[in-house]
Design a protein around this motif. Sequence first.
Motif, mmCIF file in Angstrom:
data_model
loop_
_atom_site.group_PDB
_atom_site.id
_atom_site.type_symbol
_atom_site.label_atom_id
_atom_site.label_comp_id
_atom_site.label_asym_id
_atom_site.label_seq_id
_atom_site.Cartn_x
_atom_site.Cartn_y
_atom_site.Cartn_z
ATOM 1 N N PRO A 106 0.825 -1.223 0.000
ATOM 2 C CA PRO A 106 0.000 0.000 0.000
ATOM 3 C C PRO A 106 0.852 1.264 0.000
ATOM 4 O O PRO A 106 1.988 1.283 0.493
ATOM 5 N N LEU A 107 0.291 2.335 -0.575
ATOM 6 C CA LEU A 107 0.967 3.618 -0.625
ATOM 7 C C LEU A 107 0.352 4.570 0.392
ATOM 8 O O LEU A 107 -0.834 4.470 0.711
ATOM 9 N N GLU A 108 1.180 5.491 0.893
ATOM 10 C CA GLU A 108 0.691 6.563 1.747
ATOM 11 C C GLU A 108 0.643 7.837 0.910
ATOM 12 O O GLU A 108 1.651 8.247 0.328
ATOM 13 N N MET A 109 -0.539 8.467 0.823
ATOM 14 C CA MET A 109 -0.692 9.655 -0.005
ATOM 15 C C MET A 109 -1.631 10.631 0.682
ATOM 16 O O MET A 109 -2.802 10.302 0.928
ATOM 17 N N HIS A 110 -1.110 11.807 1.033
ATOM 18 C CA HIS A 110 -1.889 12.829 1.718
ATOM 19 C C HIS A 110 -2.541 12.281 2.982
ATOM 20 O O HIS A 110 -3.701 12.575 3.304
ATOM 21 N N GLY A 111 -1.797 11.445 3.702
ATOM 22 C CA GLY A 111 -2.290 10.907 4.955
ATOM 23 C C GLY A 111 -3.254 9.747 4.802
ATOM 24 O O GLY A 111 -3.794 9.256 5.798
ATOM 25 N N GLU A 112 -3.472 9.272 3.600
ATOM 26 C CA GLU A 112 -4.379 8.160 3.354
ATOM 27 C C GLU A 112 -3.608 6.951 2.841
ATOM 28 O O GLU A 112 -2.597 7.083 2.151
ATOM 29 N N LYS A 113 -4.098 5.779 3.142
ATOM 30 C CA LYS A 113 -3.483 4.540 2.665
ATOM 31 C C LYS A 113 -4.162 4.117 1.358
ATOM 32 O O LYS A 113 -5.380 3.959 1.298
ATOM 33 N N ILE A 114 -3.362 3.941 0.325
ATOM 34 C CA ILE A 114 -3.865 3.568 -1.000
ATOM 35 C C ILE A 114 -3.552 2.094 -1.231
ATOM 36 O O ILE A 114 -2.386 1.691 -1.171
ATOM 37 N N THR A 115 -4.581 1.278 -1.454
ATOM 38 C CA THR A 115 -4.383 -0.164 -1.638
ATOM 39 C C THR A 115 -4.488 -0.609 -3.097
ATOM 40 O O THR A 115 -4.153 -1.744 -3.415
#
Length: 252
Positions: A106-115
């Motif tokens: 998963p990626l971290e982007m603008h404080g959100e976790k992207i799966t």
Amino acid sequence: MSRPASAPAPRPARRLARRLPLVGGIAAGSVLLLAGPAFAHVSVQPGTAEKGGYATVNFKVPNERDNASTVKLEVTLPTDHPLASVMPEPVPGWKVEVEKAKLAKPLEMHGEKITEAPSKIIWTADGKGVEPGRFQQFPLSVGQLPEDADQLVFKALQTYDNKEVVRWIEPTKEGAPEPENPAPVLKLTAATEDGHGGGADAKDDAKHGRTTAAGQENAASDTTARILAVVGIVVGIAGIGFGLFAGRRRNA
């Protein structure tokens, strides 16, 4: 005494006259050699973007066939450095589909976790497509660009209406000749000192779906410059040939 009207032209003048078509042929060949690379293959324009930011790029697709039109373009996005935000700009006469895939990490982007992230963009013509002698640009807003990579490789498939598929997937190796069907490459450069990295404005574009035509303008400027350079070369060669011909006539 003046030479009779029926007298043959001096030999040097006749030889020069015979050579002028050859000069013209060389000039025409120069046009093909210089103009060809601008339309040689599917490419990303502009070819560079700043690390860690967002960018609007264009996939430039030329039609290399004389008897078929390009009706489909598939661009595979890099999996080693996934892009969480990918937004295509509408292109008249084309339908676009964005495919997504689960991320192994998963990626971290603008404080959100992207799966999951976009994995492929598919443009399909609902009209004539890219006809012979034409090219089409497909704008795409992408980000956030990685900070730990020097380039992103986008493998592309170009499909013609005669079912031919050209696979632009071959890697370009430094110091080696360019492959026959190179994959489009976006070079990544260090972010500027102002910290934008392509940055604040581009992020706003990505969030709200606004894109620009900067890539198209750059491409148009590049093509115009090439054409003007080629025209200058041809005119110069023609002028030299005419000058030599006129000089020989005066000396005859």
